[in-house]
Write a protein that holds these residues in place. Structure first.
Motif, PDB file in Angstrom:
ATOM      1  N   ILE A 647      33.098  26.932  51.787  1.00  0.00           N
ATOM      2  CA  ILE A 647      34.388  26.238  51.646  1.00  0.00           C
ATOM      3  C   ILE A 647      34.791  26.158  50.171  1.00  0.00           C
ATOM      4  O   ILE A 647      35.957  26.391  49.816  1.00  0.00           O
ATOM      5  CB  ILE A 647      34.323  24.847  52.322  1.00  0.00           C
ATOM      6  N   GLN A 648      33.810  25.879  49.302  1.00  0.00           N
ATOM      7  CA  GLN A 648      34.133  25.807  47.864  1.00  0.00           C
ATOM      8  C   GLN A 648      34.555  27.172  47.313  1.00  0.00           C
ATOM      9  O   GLN A 648      35.480  27.265  46.513  1.00  0.00           O
ATOM     10  CB  GLN A 648      32.946  25.245  47.093  1.00  0.00           C
ATOM     11  N   LEU A 649      33.860  28.245  47.773  1.00  0.00           N
ATOM     12  CA  LEU A 649      34.224  29.604  47.344  1.00  0.00           C
ATOM     13  C   LEU A 649      35.658  29.919  47.791  1.00  0.00           C
ATOM     14  O   LEU A 649      36.461  30.454  47.021  1.00  0.00           O
ATOM     15  CB  LEU A 649      33.248  30.620  47.945  1.00  0.00           C
ATOM     16  N   SER A 650      35.987  29.559  49.040  1.00  0.00           N
ATOM     17  CA  SER A 650      37.323  29.828  49.584  1.00  0.00           C
ATOM     18  C   SER A 650      38.390  29.072  48.799  1.00  0.00           C
ATOM     19  O   SER A 650      39.437  29.628  48.471  1.00  0.00           O
ATOM     20  CB  SER A 650      37.395  29.413  51.052  1.00  0.00           C
ATOM     21  N   ARG A 651      38.100  27.818  48.489  1.00  0.00           N
ATOM     22  CA  ARG A 651      39.071  27.019  47.726  1.00  0.00           C
ATOM     23  C   ARG A 651      39.279  27.597  46.328  1.00  0.00           C
ATOM     24  O   ARG A 651      40.389  27.656  45.828  1.00  0.00           O
ATOM     25  CB  ARG A 651      38.582  25.573  47.620  1.00  0.00           C
ATOM     26  N   ARG A 652      38.154  27.992  45.727  1.00  0.00           N
ATOM     27  CA  ARG A 652      38.238  28.575  44.371  1.00  0.00           C
ATOM     28  C   ARG A 652      39.047  29.876  44.421  1.00  0.00           C
ATOM     29  O   ARG A 652      39.870  30.138  43.554  1.00  0.00           O
ATOM     30  CB  ARG A 652      36.819  28.826  43.851  1.00  0.00           C
ATOM     31  N   ALA A 653      38.817  30.688  45.467  1.00  0.00           N
ATOM     32  CA  ALA A 653      39.558  31.952  45.600  1.00  0.00           C
ATOM     33  C   ALA A 653      41.053  31.685  45.766  1.00  0.00           C
ATOM     34  O   ALA A 653      41.879  32.339  45.130  1.00  0.00           O
ATOM     35  CB  ALA A 653      39.023  32.749  46.790  1.00  0.00           C
ATOM     36  N   LEU A 654      41.405  30.695  46.596  1.00  0.00           N
ATOM     37  CA  LEU A 654      42.816  30.324  46.795  1.00  0.00           C
ATOM     38  C   LEU A 654      43.458  29.926  45.477  1.00  0.00           C
ATOM     39  O   LEU A 654      44.570  30.337  45.150  1.00  0.00           O
ATOM     40  CB  LEU A 654      42.903  29.131  47.758  1.00  0.00           C
ATOM     41  N   ARG A 655      42.713  29.090  44.730  1.00  0.00           N
ATOM     42  CA  ARG A 655      43.249  28.592  43.451  1.00  0.00           C
ATOM     43  C   ARG A 655      43.458  29.742  42.469  1.00  0.00           C
ATOM     44  O   ARG A 655      44.478  29.843  41.797  1.00  0.00           O
ATOM     45  CB  ARG A 655      42.290  27.543  42.870  1.00  0.00           C
ATOM     46  N   ILE A 656      42.456  30.652  42.420  1.00  0.00           N
ATOM     47  CA  ILE A 656      42.531  31.771  41.479  1.00  0.00           C
ATOM     48  C   ILE A 656      43.670  32.723  41.851  1.00  0.00           C
ATOM     49  O   ILE A 656      44.389  33.207  40.979  1.00  0.00           O
ATOM     50  CB  ILE A 656      41.152  32.479  41.390  1.00  0.00           C
ATOM     51  N   ILE A 657      43.880  32.967  43.156  1.00  0.00           N
ATOM     52  CA  ILE A 657      44.989  33.833  43.592  1.00  0.00           C
ATOM     53  C   ILE A 657      46.330  33.220  43.157  1.00  0.00           C
ATOM     54  O   ILE A 657      47.199  33.907  42.619  1.00  0.00           O
ATOM     55  CB  ILE A 657      44.946  34.057  45.121  1.00  0.00           C
ATOM     56  N   LYS A 658      46.479  31.882  43.372  1.00  0.00           N
ATOM     57  CA  LYS A 658      47.732  31.209  42.962  1.00  0.00           C
ATOM     58  C   LYS A 658      47.917  31.308  41.450  1.00  0.00           C
ATOM     59  O   LYS A 658      49.008  31.605  40.972  1.00  0.00           O
ATOM     60  CB  LYS A 658      47.697  29.737  43.401  1.00  0.00           C
ATOM     61  N   GLU A 659      46.828  31.035  40.697  1.00  0.00           N
ATOM     62  CA  GLU A 659      46.908  31.125  39.226  1.00  0.00           C
ATOM     63  C   GLU A 659      47.350  32.525  38.802  1.00  0.00           C
ATOM     64  O   GLU A 659      48.197  32.681  37.931  1.00  0.00           O
ATOM     65  CB  GLU A 659      45.532  30.834  38.606  1.00  0.00           C
ATOM     66  N   ASN A 660      46.748  33.546  39.438  1.00  0.00           N
ATOM     67  CA  ASN A 660      47.060  34.938  39.087  1.00  0.00           C
ATOM     68  C   ASN A 660      48.534  35.262  39.309  1.00  0.00           C
ATOM     69  O   ASN A 660      49.182  35.867  38.459  1.00  0.00           O
ATOM     70  CB  ASN A 660      46.205  35.909  39.912  1.00  0.00           C
ATOM     71  N   ILE A 661      49.054  34.865  40.483  1.00  0.00           N
ATOM     72  CA  ILE A 661      50.452  35.181  40.813  1.00  0.00           C
ATOM     73  C   ILE A 661      51.400  34.451  39.858  1.00  0.00           C
ATOM     74  O   ILE A 661      52.332  35.045  39.309  1.00  0.00           O
ATOM     75  CB  ILE A 661      50.765  34.833  42.294  1.00  0.00           C
ATOM     76  N   ILE A 662      51.134  33.147  39.644  1.00  0.00           N
ATOM     77  CA  ILE A 662      52.006  32.353  38.753  1.00  0.00           C
ATOM     78  C   ILE A 662      51.964  32.911  37.332  1.00  0.00           C
ATOM     79  O   ILE A 662      52.994  33.088  36.681  1.00  0.00           O
ATOM     80  CB  ILE A 662      51.599  30.851  38.784  1.00  0.00           C
ATOM     81  N   PHE A 663      50.748  33.236  36.871  1.00  0.00           N
ATOM     82  CA  PHE A 663      50.597  33.743  35.502  1.00  0.00           C
ATOM     83  C   PHE A 663      51.298  35.094  35.344  1.00  0.00           C
ATOM     84  O   PHE A 663      52.043  35.311  34.387  1.00  0.00           O
ATOM     85  CB  PHE A 663      49.109  33.873  35.162  1.00  0.00           C
TER      86      PHE A 663
END
Length: 708
Positions: A647-663
């Motif tokens: 669950i933590q890996l999935s949450r981290r992946a979600l966060r990183i994908i959002k960061e990547n798109i926004i950045f």
């Protein structure tokens, strides 16, 4: 003939596939081959599936623009590890840099417009951008506008308006960004490559009286593998001789070796530690657990996650829009407000360069490839980007009880002797009767008797008769004895109130009580309980700590047993007395109430509930094909500890994908704003684009560091 061609399916491995745009173009080129009906290209796994007919030469020709090598899936090729700076394209980049430095030296000593300066910069552009121009100009003639077309127009435009130094810097930075993207993608793909190298490719086997070394593809079912200490197993099978500790970390993520003896299942890719073993092969090489894991991990990477689907759709409209904006910026000011053509064309070119969607396109796949690869190494099989994202959004987790929160093997917890018998005698009588029974509780009594060293030679049962749903009876050492539920003795009219109170007290603790007696008296009672896993309460606490709103237990057991176990492990809620279809209904109502719900079960009797949950999570996937096939996520070890990590890996992946798109989008927007007043130069534009791509990739690679 046409039908046979349609069904012909070939799978290939690819080498040298450098970027998502190249992958899309390669796929398009293959589709244009007359005899090809369909093609699927898996960028994350570097894998190609062709339906129809095409020779390797035709496929390599389709990928010639990117130097792609095509190899049959089962062909074993030792991929050469070429150092980063020794690759041909990277040598060109280094040569381009050297001429770029000489060009600037010439510019400061001889001047910007000197023929020698222009010649050196032109050499830098041609050496660093040769491959780029080859593709870009070809695309231009076909009116295909991808990243390389944009860059080619920008560099030629820079040369036409006399910005030779800028053109050379852009070529060098673009070549560098391509090299770094390719290097980063290789790093992300290594997680799959390392999985593929886990199991040996040959094995020592015995057929009849002959021993021989064979390729795994040539090993047949029922062959006998001879495994020496320190060797890895090449195939799945069953131990038929010897015993040894096997390290199963490659499959289950568990580093503690497990003792395997005759009759135990063993897996390809696991390591035999100290003893010698003989193993009967039970699965062909393509059906082994490790092969299934590799296949599912690769397919998972090909599956579009919701955020990736959004990015792909966005990029489709984004590139033409950028070209249109660049054209307007280059043409409108000189035509209508008397702007300088050279200056505004330069700004239009800067828009083309900064508009490259590299960072955006790679923002999601590189994060998903990295996360799924990392999870597979830790013994967690995530079957697609969509499941990875959904696991990060979970609010409620429902658990099956038996075999998930508990060990699934009942144990004797209490033995109470009444009327003048010894404890061993009570256990001996129980054992003798239960030897004939198939009930799981019977095996708990037999195990307990064996632990205490009670011999069945002293207690012989005759005339065994099962009393359906209540117990059994038999003659033991010339006396008729009964063993069964309290209801059995109630019907025989001798269940004193004092004993009933004791039974209730044990039942409240979640134990199942069996009475032993004659048709006149009760001589004792045996309480049996399914033992809670040591890890269960720790895992439930961890899940609540990381923000899961509710943990629910679903069980077919009675309410008292359910409540006792729920209290022991710290669950929020219990749903007891459930049949499989009731579990399904419970999951449906939890989804209506909370939205995102996971079901954790063993994958066999929980299949309907696993399929209905937002995310179905199967325990102990290494042992059951059903678990791997039914669930969205399989915990390959029989170990709940992997759940909070997943669950933590999935949450981290979600966060990183959002960061990547926004950045990626934010940086583009900022750069476009800076172009209008003329503050953004061509080389700054490419630097911004390269920087964004690199930051997005490095940000995604942080997922490799997520620990259990």
């Amino acid at each position: 003939m046409g039908k046979a061609l349609e069904n012909n399916k070939e799978i290939y491995r690819l080498q040298g596939l450098s970027c998502t745009n190249c992958a899309a173009k390669f796929e398009k080129n293959i589709r244009e081959i007359q005899t090809v009906n369909d093609v699927q290209l898996n960028f994350g796994a570097s894998k190609l599936t062709v339906i129809g007919e095409a020779t390797i030469e035709q496929l390599e020709e389709a990928g010639a623009f990117d130097g792609i090598k095509v190899l049959p899936e089962n062909q074993r090729v030792k991929e050469e590890k070429i150092p980063f700076w020794k690759k041909a394209e990277n040598k060109n980049t280094i040569a381009s840099l050297i001429f770029l430095i000489f060009g600037y030296a010439s510019m400061y000593s001889l001047g910007e417009d000197h023929l020698a300066t222009i010649f050196i910069f032109a050499l830098s552009i041609l050496i660093g951008g040769f491959d780029l121009f080859k593709v870009g100009l070809k695309n231009l003639t076909k009116l295909q506008f991808d990243m390389k077309t944009l860059m080619t127009i920008a560099i030629i435009g820079a040369a036409i308006i006399g910005e030779w130094s800028e053109g050379a810097v852009v070529v060098f930075l673009f070549a560098l960004s391509e090299a770094l993207e390719s290097y980063s993608m290789d790093k992300a793909r290594e997680s799959i490559r390392s999985l593929m190298d886990i199991a040996p490719k040959t094995a020592l086997i015995r057929r009849g009286n002959q021993e021989m070394e064979l390729d795994v593809e040539d090993i047949e079912l029922e062959d006998i593998l001879i495994i020496k200490p320190g060797q890895k197993l090449a195939m799945d099978g069953e131990v038929i001789k010897g015993q040894s500790s096997i390290n199963q970390a490659a499959i289950t993520g568990e580093s503690i070796p497990i003792l395997k003896t005759i009759g135990d299942e063993v897996f390809a890719g696991t390591l035999n530690e100290e003893g010698s073993l003989e193993v009967k092969v039970t699965k062909r090489v393509e059906d082994t657990t490790i092969s299934k894991i590799i296949y599912l991990v690769e397919e998972a990477q090909a599956e579009r996650a919701p955020s990736q689907a959004f990015v792909d759709k966005f990029a489709k409209y984004y590139t033409p829009a950028i070209m249109f904006i660049a054209l307007l910026i280059a043409v409108i000011p000189p035509l209508f407000i008397g702007g300088d053509w050279s200056e505004w064309i330069y700004r239009g070119l800067a828009v083309l360069v900064v508009g490259c969607p590299c960072a955006l396109v790679i923002s999601t796949p590189v994060a998903i490839v990295t996360a799924i690869g990392n999870a597979a190494k830790k013994g967690v099989l995530i079957k697609g980007g969509i499941h990875l994202e959904e696991a990060g959004r979970l609010k409620v987790i429902a658990f099956d009880k038996t075999g998930t929160l508990t060990k699934g093997t009942p144990e004797v917890t209490d033995i109470k002797v009444l009327k003048g018998h010894e404890e061993d005698e009570l256990l001996g009588i129980s054992m003798a009767i239960e030897t004939f029974s198939q009930h799981p509780l019977a095996s708990a009594i037999i195990r307990k008797g064996e632990e205490k060293g009670i011999s069945l030679n002293d207690y012989k049962a005759e005339d065994f008769k099962s009393i359906t749903g209540k117990g059994a009876k038999a003659i033991v050492n010339s006396n008729l004895y009964y063993i069964g539920s309290p209801n059995l003795f109630k019907e025989m009219n001798h269940l004193p109130t004092s004993i009933e109170d004791e039974i209730k007290a044990l039942q409240i603790q979640g134990k199942t009580v069996m009475l032993v007696g004659t048709d006149q008296d009760i001589i004792g009672m045996v309480a049996v309980a399914d033992q809670v896993r040591d890890s269960s309460s720790k895992v439930i606490q961890k899940l609540l700590d990381i923000g899961i709103q509710k943990t629910v237990m679903l069980t077919g057991d009675n309410q008292a047993t359910g409540q006792a176990i729920a209290k022991q492990v710290g669950l929020s809620e219990v749903k007891a007395d459930l049949l499989p279809q009731d579990k399904l209904e419970t999951i449906k109502s939890l989804r209506e109430q909370y939205g995102k719900v996971a079901m954790v079960g063993d994958g066999v009797n929980d299949a309907p509930a696993l399929a209905t949950a937002t995310v179905g999570i199967a325990m102990g996937g290494a042992g059951t094909d059903t678990a791997i096939e039914t669930a969205d996520i399989a915990l390959m070890a029989d170990d709940l500890n992997k759940l909070p990590y997943t669950i933590q890996l999935s949450r981290r992946a979600l966060r990183i994908i959002k960061e990547n798109i926004i950045f990626a989008l934010g940086l583009k927007l900022l750069a476009l704003i800076l172009i209008v007043p003329g503050w953004l130069t061509l080389w700054m534009a490419i630097f911004a684009d390269m920087g964004a791509t690199l930051i997005v990739v490095l940000n995604s690679l942080r997922l490799l560091r997520v620990k259990e």
